[in-house]
Scaffold this motif. Sequence first.
Motif: not given
Lengths: 274, 532
Positions: B345-354, B468-485
């Motif tokens: 439901a979020y804009r930035f989310n990377t699906a993790l293995p269940p 991630a919050r200092r990053t404008a580029d969406d793809a890069r942000r997605r990647e940072l959030y994926a690592r945080a997740q």
Amino acid sequence: MPDTLRHLLRTPQGLIGGGIILMALLAAIGGPAIAPFDPEAFHVRARFSGPGATYWLGTDQFGRDILSRILAGARSTLFLAVAATALGTVAGAVLGTLSAFIGGWVDEALMRIVDAVMAIPNLLFTLLIVTVLGASGVNALIALGIAFTPGMARITRSVALAVRQQDFVNAAVARGETGSFIVLREMLPNVVGPIIVEATIRVAFAVMGLATLSFLGLGAQPPSSEWGLMVAEARPYLFRNAWMMLFPGLAIALVAVAFNLFGDGLRDALNPRA
Amino acid sequence: MLVIGERDGCRPGMEALMDRPAPLSRRNLLAGTAAGGLALVGLHGAHAQTARRGGTLRISVEQAPSKLNPLQHRVGPEYLLGEMLYSGLTRLGPDMAAQPDLATSWSSNPELTEWTFRLRPQVAFHDGSALTAQDVVATFQAILDPATGSPGRSNIGPVDSVTAVDPLTVLFRLKGAYADLPVALAYTNARIIPAAVLKGGMARLDREALGTGPFRLVSYEPSRLTVLERNPDYYHPERPYLDRVEVQVFPDATARTAALLAGDSDLMLSAAPTDFARMEGAPGVKGLRTPSGQFLNVIMGCNQKPFDDVRVRRALALTIDREAMVELAAEGLGTVGADTPVNAAYRFNTALPPREANIAEAKKLLAEAGYPRGLELTLVASDRPNTRAQLGVALREMAKPAGFNINLQTMAHATFLDQVWLKGPFYIGLYNMQPTTDGIFSLLYASSAPWNESKWNNASFDKLVEDARRTADDARRRELYARAQKIMYDEVPTLIPVFFDLLAGIRTRVQGFNLHPRGAVYRIEEVWLGGA
């Protein structure tokens, strides 16, 4: 005593009440053994089923067998109710007899305190104690025991006052017996009849009182199958599967009625003039 | 599976009503019915009906809105009042993007560190005074002041200073680049309050509501009934359509549903999963459902035994059969979670293995952590909503074979909030979806989070969220959030086995209401009452 028992079983109240109590006791003792399922085992594929061949009384929101849960719950429900009553009865009986024996200003003071406590509605008083002690089955037992004490003390005192006038008590006093000996050995055995009758009826109130506390979340905690808690947990699912609420409710009602009947029968048996 | 599918919270009717103010005059109404009626019905069905003025909407909520001051709101019913009585600079659209509210437009410098917001002209507060940039400045200063105790403080973004450029222009200077600012400023606590009121001390806001919102406060009895009336001076000429709104408090879910079914309330903002099926079948009532990022989490105090050992937390996570949990805790009206607070439901989310249940592995981890004979634990669950205890009982049963002996303790919700929430080492929490991935991380999981209940305090996680919050580029942000997740997935600061769909119940005569996935956006000013 066998004579009393025969009298008791001759009255219809005593017979029916005794029969149901016996069944409940059997469930309390052997419940887990005769239960068809583990009362805490989930049957995810058969949630909310109604009464049927596999689950005689249906299943709850986790697919737990309701019959097994009621049987398992008989132990905690009955044990807590009887123990709470016993606590209140013993404390009340000793207090009442003592008060009657000593008399004078002590009697006066004790009875006024009892009056004051009895002025608070029983349920409110129980809630107050449980709130102070914290929510758990044992604390509910203690609270109910304390709440029963004043009533029992009053009844015991009125009977004990009559006994106090009897010659054998005066004789004991004349012999120079100690106060505790007279209270415990001379007076208490002679007031025990009415106390037992009262206590039996009180068990019915205790069953309902504990169920009330559990229903309010102040007694037994999940996943216990205490009957009051079962009713409380079933409430949100009333429209999905009403049986979840009906059967434990029925069990509470049945046991409460049984103890009432048994108490009535006992009264008649112990007091043949009535 | 983490994929929720398309967000269907946004229905076609919503845009129709939002973009084209519906004609309201009697003549238009008649013309529409007589001439265009057939065609309209044929083309758009019920959604093309003309919004009607008038009527009272009775909304039932599950707990008392105990604070009136919007800066201090923290539960759904309070957010509802905040949204009706006040306005923000921006508001959250159904797609989690920012939409204009008091600000009509905004822009930033290329570095995303300075944002300029243009205010809507001629907006009046409920006391008649005009909205100026000074009010906006004063409001945000109050939010940023720790003494206010506003949950918004860490949710409105890295705001450094707010200044008024001219009466209708506000400049936000940030501590670092932050692309989410317009979304973050739509936060539930960021409601604009007159500067004069704030200067006089905030106590006044506990009794009165002085906003620019579509409704004005008539009476406020927190635990029973709050009444609001239409604000005739609202900036939108037609809205709100309703004359009056009553917010009724029904703590009991069964009673709340009964009131809706009986017609004693028109809109039930939160429905229990158990009541959903019942509403679907009832006449005059329908159930609303939208996938969301709302979750129940099991908080494990990571700063104390036994949860300071990651193996214990991972072992507990491995005992859960998540598919079964969705069925047991959410009555199937939800999706599986993988112990991170973001989902599809979020804009930035990377699906993790269940995470599959693995009792043998859980036992092994527990033994390695020094508990070969199992662990005795007490899990606290508040009694509202009852899904908390449901999850607790199910967890207890699932964790038992691995050697976890969990005693469940339920308590009244008020007692829970007072004694256990943010304090206890092992309890069940419930959180709504936040507008941004950054929002949920920095609300609950960052070391500096205001509701840092797990006390997890992981420096590399903090760093990734910060970057991630200092990053404008969406793809890069997605990647940072994926690592945080991924770090969360491995470290399991809290268990998040289930995401709940948001459920509501509504009388069919109520038009224009759409259930928002965020769970704190209601837009009652767009609601109107149809016939019957």
